[in-house]
Design a protein around this motif. Structure first.
Motif, PDB file in Angstrom:
ATOM      1  N   ASN A   1      67.536  -1.116  76.750  1.00  0.00           N
ATOM      2  CA  ASN A   1      68.654  -1.279  77.530  1.00  0.00           C
ATOM      3  C   ASN A   1      69.409  -2.562  77.460  1.00  0.00           C
ATOM      4  O   ASN A   1      69.265  -3.394  78.204  1.00  0.00           O
ATOM      5  CB  ASN A   1      68.397  -0.751  79.149  1.00  0.00           C
ATOM      6  N   THR A   2      70.218  -2.736  76.351  1.00  0.00           N
ATOM      7  CA  THR A   2      70.699  -3.780  76.084  1.00  0.00           C
ATOM      8  C   THR A   2      72.324  -3.342  75.582  1.00  0.00           C
ATOM      9  O   THR A   2      72.470  -2.127  75.149  1.00  0.00           O
ATOM     10  CB  THR A   2      70.120  -4.631  74.790  1.00  0.00           C
ATOM     11  N   ALA A   3      73.069  -4.532  75.371  1.00  0.00           N
ATOM     12  CA  ALA A   3      74.461  -4.077  74.694  1.00  0.00           C
ATOM     13  C   ALA A   3      74.309  -3.692  73.015  1.00  0.00           C
ATOM     14  O   ALA A   3      75.395  -3.515  72.535  1.00  0.00           O
ATOM     15  CB  ALA A   3      75.306  -5.421  75.019  1.00  0.00           C
ATOM     16  N   ARG A   4      73.285  -4.091  72.501  1.00  0.00           N
ATOM     17  CA  ARG A   4      72.985  -3.984  71.063  1.00  0.00           C
ATOM     18  C   ARG A   4      72.314  -2.673  70.607  1.00  0.00           C
ATOM     19  O   ARG A   4      71.983  -2.430  69.507  1.00  0.00           O
ATOM     20  CB  ARG A   4      72.301  -5.056  70.473  1.00  0.00           C
TER      21      ARG A   4
ATOM     22  N   GLY B   1      76.586 -14.324  67.525  1.00  0.00           N
ATOM     23  CA  GLY B   1      76.955 -13.346  68.320  1.00  0.00           C
ATOM     24  C   GLY B   1      76.319 -11.992  68.496  1.00  0.00           C
ATOM     25  O   GLY B   1      76.315 -11.465  69.434  1.00  0.00           O
ATOM     26  N   ILE B   2      75.606 -11.584  67.204  1.00  0.00           N
ATOM     27  CA  ILE B   2      75.082 -10.573  67.207  1.00  0.00           C
ATOM     28  C   ILE B   2      73.483 -10.590  67.015  1.00  0.00           C
ATOM     29  O   ILE B   2      72.487  -9.780  67.703  1.00  0.00           O
ATOM     30  CB  ILE B   2      75.732  -9.396  66.131  1.00  0.00           C
ATOM     31  N   GLY B   3      73.078 -11.638  66.056  1.00  0.00           N
ATOM     32  CA  GLY B   3      71.728 -11.561  65.643  1.00  0.00           C
ATOM     33  C   GLY B   3      71.413 -11.046  64.707  1.00  0.00           C
ATOM     34  O   GLY B   3      72.341 -10.936  63.785  1.00  0.00           O
TER      35      GLY B   3
ATOM     36  N   ARG C   1      76.452  -2.306  65.009  1.00  0.00           N
ATOM     37  CA  ARG C   1      76.429  -3.662  64.917  1.00  0.00           C
ATOM     38  C   ARG C   1      77.290  -4.446  64.118  1.00  0.00           C
ATOM     39  O   ARG C   1      78.066  -5.477  64.468  1.00  0.00           O
ATOM     40  CB  ARG C   1      74.908  -4.378  64.766  1.00  0.00           C
ATOM     41  N   LEU C   2      77.518  -3.831  62.915  1.00  0.00           N
ATOM     42  CA  LEU C   2      78.890  -4.324  62.038  1.00  0.00           C
ATOM     43  C   LEU C   2      80.012  -4.455  62.433  1.00  0.00           C
ATOM     44  O   LEU C   2      80.838  -5.161  62.610  1.00  0.00           O
ATOM     45  CB  LEU C   2      78.781  -3.317  60.636  1.00  0.00           C
ATOM     46  N   ILE C   3      80.331  -3.146  63.151  1.00  0.00           N
ATOM     47  CA  ILE C   3      81.677  -2.924  63.919  1.00  0.00           C
ATOM     48  C   ILE C   3      82.002  -4.052  65.042  1.00  0.00           C
ATOM     49  O   ILE C   3      82.793  -4.920  65.262  1.00  0.00           O
ATOM     50  CB  ILE C   3      81.997  -1.639  64.283  1.00  0.00           C
ATOM     51  N   MET C   4      80.727  -3.968  65.889  1.00  0.00           N
ATOM     52  CA  MET C   4      80.846  -5.262  66.750  1.00  0.00           C
ATOM     53  C   MET C   4      81.064  -6.554  66.190  1.00  0.00           C
ATOM     54  O   MET C   4      81.847  -7.321  66.762  1.00  0.00           O
ATOM     55  CB  MET C   4      79.380  -5.376  67.540  1.00  0.00           C
ATOM     56  N   PHE C   5      80.422  -7.085  65.302  1.00  0.00           N
ATOM     57  CA  PHE C   5      80.654  -8.140  64.849  1.00  0.00           C
ATOM     58  C   PHE C   5      82.212  -8.484  64.078  1.00  0.00           C
ATOM     59  O   PHE C   5      82.768  -9.516  64.155  1.00  0.00           O
ATOM     60  CB  PHE C   5      79.522  -8.182  63.489  1.00  0.00           C
TER      61      PHE C   5
END
Length: 489
Positions: A262-265, A409-411, A463-467
Motif C-alpha cells: 500500500n504505497t504510492a509506488r 524521487g522514485i528510487g 514508475r517511468l511515467i511518474m519520474f
RNA sequence: UCCAGAGUAGCUCAAUGGUAGAGCAGCCGGCUGUUAACCGGCUGGUUGCAGGUUCGAGUCCUGCCUCUGGAGCCA
C-alpha cells in the motif's frame, strides 16, 4: 452513405445526417470530404491561417454569458488547450443555451478567426451548434482545481481534466517511444504469456488463476490447465528463451503482483518493459538501461512539451531541469560494495543499518541518488545471498552481476542482471533456493543447447511515467488503478 | 501488514463540549469581448459507520470502514 465513398472514415454516427446532406447539397459532392471532416482542436489551435468552415466536436469546459452571446470553452482531449467559441444569439442551436453547461458534448460549426481578446490566438465564431449530450448539475468536474484524491474517486471522468488529459496523452506517447527505442535498435517485440505456471522467483506473490470451485488446492490437476496457474509477475524467463533465438528482444505488457503493498509506488496491475539481450554482459545491460531512461526523458521534452509544461507548472517545478539533466548528463555507476562504503562513511543517520550483505533500504537508495550523487545512479554487483537464482555469479564467488538504476524521487526504476548461463551453476542455484529443477526444465534447457551470456532488465512503465511527469502517486498515471482492496471501474 | 495523520454541503475548508458556517459549484436575477469573469439573492447537512461518556458530542472515549503520507515487499 455510399455518397461519400472512400471518405466514409470521416463519418461519425453521432453527427446528424441532416447536417451532412445539407452541406453536400450546398457545396457539391466533391467538397463533402472537407465539409464533414471534424477538426481536432489541436489542429485548429495550431492553424496558420483563418478558416471559413471548421467543425469541432468536444465537451464544454465552461461557459461565460454576455448579453446577446456566450463564450464556450471546448475541449476534445487532442491537446491541453481548449478552443474558445463565440456563440451569438440567433444561430441554430442557441435556443439550447441553458443546456450548454460544463461537461455537455457538442458539435460546433463555425469560422476560425483571430481572437480579439487576449489569452488565445484563435477562436471559433460559431454559425451552428448542436447539443449532443447534456450534462446536468451533478457533473462533478468544476473549473476550480480538484484534489488528486477526489479525482481518483471519479476515474471515469478525470481524463476530462487538464492534468489527467495531459498525463494520459503523455503515457500514450511514451508507450510509442518505448517501441520506437527498441525497434530502432532491432529488438524484437515478444508477447510473453499473461497466464503462466512458472514463478519468476523473487518477484513477489502471484494471483491464482483457476476455474475450480471450492477447495482449489484439493485437486489442482483437475484445473483448467491441469495444474496450478497464475497471472504473470514477469515475462523474463520466457523472454530469455526468445533472446536465445532472436538475439535482442523486449516485452511490454501487463504484469500482476498480489503483494499487499500500500504505497504510492505499487499497483497490483502494472505495465512492465523487459528487454533481454543475447551475447551481452552486465556492462552492456547497464548501458542499455541508462540509454533507455535518457531517451525517454529526451522524448518527453521534445514530443510532450505542452503537457510537460503543465506538469512543471502544477506538479513539479523542477521538472524541466530534471529531464534535461537526465537526458544530457551521464549516470553515476557504483558497485554495491562502494555504495555501502559511501553510506557508512557519509555521517548521515539512517533508520535502518547499512551493512554488507543487507539489502539497501529505500532511505539508502534515496540518499545515494538524491543527496550524494544528485543524479540517477546505477548500483551493481550485489551479494549473491540477497538476489534471485537466475543471476550470474561473478568471478569473486560472492557477488552476482545484478544492477539497479535509482532515480531521484522514485528510487528503483530498473532492476536487471546478467543471467547465469552456465548449466552447473544454474542447477546449483536452483538447489540453493530450494527450487525444483524439473519445474524449470525448459529454462535450464537453454543452458544445454547453445548457451550464451545474456542479460536484461525490468522497468515499471508507471514508475517511468511518474519520474518523467513528476506525478507522485502511481494511481494517477494508470487509467484505472488496481490496488489492494480497490478494483473500481 | 506496520507507524502516523485525516474523514463536516457536490468540491475545498472553518466551527473553547453549548443554535453546524464560509468560499466555490448549482439555481434565479443583473451587468459585462469574457477567459478560475464580476455583482445581488436562493438552495444545499443522518458531521464516514456503530457504540459509549455527558444535562448537552462535529468536538471526548472504544471498535470498525475509507483515504493520505511514510515503512516493508518490489517494478
Amino acid at each position: 452513405m455510399r455518397l461519400f465513398g472512400a471518405n466514409i472514415g470521416f463519418w461519425q454516427p453521432w453527427f446528424k445526417i441532416g447536417n451532412v446532406i445539407r452541406e453536400a447539397k450546398l457545396h457539391g459532392k466533391e467538397n463533402a470530404k472537407i465539409l464533414i471532416m471534424r477538426t481536432l482542436i489541436k489542429h485548429a489551435l495550431a492553424s496558420a491561417e483563418p478558416k471559413d468552415l471548421v467543425i469541432i466536436k468536444g465537451w464544454i469546459r465552461t461557459r461565460r454569458d454576455s448579453k446577446g452571446f456566450s463564450f464556450l470553452e471546448i475541449n476534445d482531449g487532442s491537446c491541453l488547450g481548449s478552443l474558445q467559441t463565440v456563440v451569438n444569439s440567433g444561430i441554430p442551436g442557441y435556443d439550447q443555451l441553458h443546456h450548454l453547461t460544463t461537461g455537455a458534448s457538442v458539435i460546433i460549426k463555425g469560422k476560425l478567426v483571430a481572437s480579439p481578446g487576449s489569452g488565445q490566438k484563435w477562436e471559433l465564431a460559431a454559425t451552428e451548434i448542436e447539443l449532443v449530450g447534456t450534462s446536468d448539475a451533478a457533473y462533478p468536474l468544476q473549473k476550480k482545481g480538484h484534489t488528486m484524491e477526489f479525482l481518483r474517486t471519479i476515474a471515469h471522468l478525470r481524463p476530462r481534466s487538464n492534468l489527467f488529459g495531459a498525463i494520459f496523452r503523455t503515457r500514450s506517447r511514451l508507450a510509442y517511444a518505448v517501441h520506437q527505442f527498441f525497434q530502432e535498435r532491432d529488438f524484437v517485440y515478444v508477447h510473453t504469456p499473461i497466464i503462466t505456471a512458472s514463478d519468476c522467483e523473487g518477484a513477489g506473490e502471484m494471483f491464482r488463476v483457476t476455474t475450480l470451485k471450492g477447495n482449489i488446492d484439493e485437486k489442482p490437476e483437475a484445473d483448467f490447465f491441469g495444474r496450478r496457474s497464475y497471472l504473470t509477475v514477469s515475462g523474463q524467463l520466457e523472454g530469455e528463451t526468445f533472446a536465445c533465438a532472436l538475439s535482442n528482444i523486449y516485452t511490454f505488457g501487463p504484469t500482476f503482483r498480489a503483494e499487499n503493498s500500500n504505497t504510492a509506488r505499487h499497483a497490483a496491475e502494472f505495465w512492465m518493459i523487459e528487454p533481454e539481450m543475447a551475447f551481452c554482459d552486465l556492462a552492456g545491460d547497464m548501458d542499455l538501461g541508462e540509454q533507455f531512461v535518457k531517451a525517454m526523458a529526451q522524448y518527453a521534452l521534445e514530443h510532450c512539451a505542452e503537457d510537460v509544461g503543465l506538469f512543471a507548472k502544477f506538479v513539479d517545478k523542477g521538472l524541466h531541469d530534471r529531464l534535461r539533466f537526465v537526458a544530457e548528463r551521464p549516470f553515476q555507476r557504483v558497485t554495491y560494495t562502494e555504495a555501502v562504503g559511501i553510506l557508512t562513511s557519509c555521517g548521515h543517520k539512517f533508520e535502518f543499518p547499512v551493512q554488507y550483505g543487507l539489502n539497501l533500504q529505500s532511505e539508502h537508495e534515496r540518499y545515494l541518488t538524491e543527496e550524494h550523487f544528485k543524479c540517477p545512479v546505477t548500483v551493481y554487483n550485489y551479494p549473491r545471498e540477497i538476489k534471485p537464482f537466475y543471476m550470474r555469479l561473478n568471478d569473486d564467488g560472492k557477488t552476482v552481476a545484478a544492477m539497479d538504476v535509482l532515480v531521484p524521487g522514485i528510487g528503483e526504476v530498473i532492476g536487471g542482471s546478467q543471467r547465469e548461463e552456465r548449466l552447473e551453476l544454474l542447477n546449483e542455484n536452483l538447489r540453493r533456493h530450494n527450487l525444483r529443477p524439473e519445474d524449470y526444465w525448459w529454462y535450464v534447457d537453454l543452458r544445454r543447447f547453445g548457451s550464451v551470456p545474456h542479460a536484461g532488465f525490468g522497468l515499471g512503465f508507471e514508475r517511468l511515467i511518474m519520474f518523467l511527469t513528476g506525478v507522485s502517486n502511481i494511481r494517477d498515471v494508470i487509467p484505472f488503478a488496481r490496488t489492494p482492496g480497490s478494483a473500481d471501474f
